[in-house]
Write a protein that holds these residues in place. Structure first.
Motif, PDB file in Angstrom:
ATOM      1  N   GLU A  17       0.836  -1.204   0.000  1.00 30.10           N
ATOM      2  CA  GLU A  17       0.000   0.000   0.000  1.00 30.10           C
ATOM      3  C   GLU A  17       0.877   1.262   0.000  1.00 30.10           C
ATOM      4  O   GLU A  17       0.681   2.173  -0.801  1.00 30.10           O
ATOM      5  CB  GLU A  17      -0.868  -0.050   1.267  1.00 30.10           C
ATOM      6  N   LEU A  31       2.787   1.605  -3.378  1.00 31.50           N
ATOM      7  CA  LEU A  31       1.952   2.116  -4.471  1.00 31.50           C
ATOM      8  C   LEU A  31       1.710   3.616  -4.307  1.00 31.50           C
ATOM      9  O   LEU A  31       1.738   4.373  -5.280  1.00 31.50           O
ATOM     10  CB  LEU A  31       0.615   1.351  -4.527  1.00 31.50           C
ATOM     11  N   ALA A  32       1.501   4.034  -3.064  1.00 29.94           N
ATOM     12  CA  ALA A  32       1.311   5.467  -2.805  1.00 29.94           C
ATOM     13  C   ALA A  32       2.575   6.230  -3.179  1.00 29.94           C
ATOM     14  O   ALA A  32       2.517   7.305  -3.787  1.00 29.94           O
ATOM     15  CB  ALA A  32       0.944   5.697  -1.343  1.00 29.94           C
ATOM     16  N   TYR A  59       0.328   6.581  -6.964  1.00 31.01           N
ATOM     17  CA  TYR A  59      -1.072   6.131  -7.098  1.00 31.01           C
ATOM     18  C   TYR A  59      -1.868   6.622  -5.886  1.00 31.01           C
ATOM     19  O   TYR A  59      -2.117   5.876  -4.941  1.00 31.01           O
ATOM     20  CB  TYR A  59      -1.144   4.610  -7.240  1.00 31.01           C
ATOM     21  N   ASP A  60      -2.232   7.881  -5.953  1.00 28.81           N
ATOM     22  CA  ASP A  60      -2.895   8.501  -4.806  1.00 28.81           C
ATOM     23  C   ASP A  60      -4.269   7.907  -4.534  1.00 28.81           C
ATOM     24  O   ASP A  60      -4.833   8.073  -3.461  1.00 28.81           O
ATOM     25  CB  ASP A  60      -3.042  10.015  -5.046  1.00 28.81           C
ATOM     26  N   GLU A  61      -4.823   7.199  -5.528  1.00 26.46           N
ATOM     27  CA  GLU A  61      -6.175   6.656  -5.350  1.00 26.46           C
ATOM     28  C   GLU A  61      -6.187   5.407  -4.446  1.00 26.46           C
ATOM     29  O   GLU A  61      -7.243   4.945  -4.036  1.00 26.46           O
ATOM     30  CB  GLU A  61      -6.803   6.320  -6.710  1.00 26.46           C
ATOM     31  N   ILE A  62      -5.012   4.861  -4.167  1.00 25.88           N
ATOM     32  CA  ILE A  62      -4.951   3.645  -3.340  1.00 25.88           C
ATOM     33  C   ILE A  62      -5.503   3.909  -1.941  1.00 25.88           C
ATOM     34  O   ILE A  62      -5.062   4.830  -1.252  1.00 25.88           O
ATOM     35  CB  ILE A  62      -3.488   3.135  -3.226  1.00 25.88           C
TER      36      ILE A  62
END
Lengths: 236, 82
Positions: free
Chosen positions: B23, B26-27, B31-34
């Motif tokens: 998590e 990915l951030a 990928y701010d939507e995670i």
């Protein structure tokens, strides 16, 4: 003459700390012998130790396969009759998988295998394997990848009530850091727990590695001497 | 013969260290939507036909493949070739 207390040390495929337990217990003057995991005869043993290691390669989950080894049904029966059972590291994981102890052990919070000597605080508990004063601090090595103890809040409350929390990770002075003192992220800093009766005890640290004064210290001795004294007292 | 796919994940509220690491990674990749990542296990079983096949698969999960103290599982019958 009364015979010496006899420990039985179970070897699962992948155990690797069984010799340390044998060395420690013999050094302290007790008898101890190996028990193959396929054996089902525990006659003659006063206490059973499930040692550390990587039984069955830790496949599926740590301890998940070993708990079905033939010897484990006998270990459960032995414990039901009040016989003392100790699980160290992988042995602790096996005891939780076998539901002989509450909770479970997850991967360390930081995803790192941790190998270091850590301070542990002795809690007030029903555990027959510990006769140290509440608040005493012992320094014992941990050596694991899955030592992150977890249980639900209800189980924790029940264990607190029944005196089943035996050891907690702590700071060198025995206090607990506000953000937690467990290097592995264990819930409520829990390092070792026992069953309600106090005869079954599991812990992630390795007391058998700190029994020989010529190697690492002697902080692990009380765990073996207290159960042996209790057994000798019962026999006497 | 029947095929079953089993998905084992941590129960709600159980901290998942590899999931939390993925998590954050990915951030960090932008990928701010995670919102959350959970990492679990995927198991394929091939089972001979017999009475109560699904019930027995469930039993296998409860006994060995998942630990009900920390995990939950989902069984999916699968028709496609592996």
């Amino acid at each position: 003459m009364r015979r010496a207390v006899k420990f039985g040390v179970v070897i699962f495929p992948g155990s690797n700390c069984e010799q340390d337990v044998i060395h420690a217990t013999r050094l302290l003057g007790y008898q101890s012998e190996y028990i193959w995991h396929g054996d089902t005869d525990l006659r003659g043993f006063d206490a059973i130790v499930l040692p550390g290691g990587f039984s069955y390669g830790d496949y599926i989950r740590t301890g998940a396969v070993a708990r079905f080894s033939p010897v484990m049904a006998e270990v459960a029966r032995f414990a039901e009759k009040g016989g003392p059972v100790l699980g160290v590291c992988n042995g602790f994981q096996i005891l939780t998988e076998a539901h002989m102890l509450p909770g479970a052990l997850l991967r360390n919070r930081g995803l790192k295998f941790i190998c270091e000597t850590v301070p542990l605080r002795v809690e007030r508990s029903a555990c027959q394997w510990v006769d140290l004063a509440e608040g005493a601090v012992v320094n014992i090595p941990i050596n694991h990848n899955e030592g992150n103890y977890i249980c639900d809040a209800e189980t924790l409350a029940r264990m607190e009530d029944k005196g089943q929390i035996v050891l907690r990770y702590c700071e060198p002075d025995g206090t607990r850091a506000p953000g937690g003192s467990a290097p592995n992220g264990a819930f409520d800093d829990i390092a070792g727990v026992c069953n309600e009766r106090g005869n079954v005890f599991g812990l992630m640290p390795h007391p058998e590695r700190v029994c020989d004064a010529d190697a690492n210290g002697t902080d692990g001795r009380p765990f073996f001497t207290s159960i042996a004294a209790l057994l000798a007292g019962l026999a006497g | 013969m029947a095929r079953y796919e089993i998905f084992v994940t941590y129960k709600k509220g159980i901290f998942d260290p590899p999931g939390a690491t993925a998590e954050r990674a990915l951030a960090n990749l932008g990928y701010d939507e995670i919102e959350s990542v959970k990492i679990g296990k995927y198991i394929q079983l091939e089972v001979a036909d017999g009475p109560d096949a699904l019930g027995r698969v469930r039993e296998m999960c409860d006994k060995l493949l998942a630990n009900p103290v920390i995990e939950e599982y989902r069984i999916q019958a699968d028709e496609k070739d592996w």
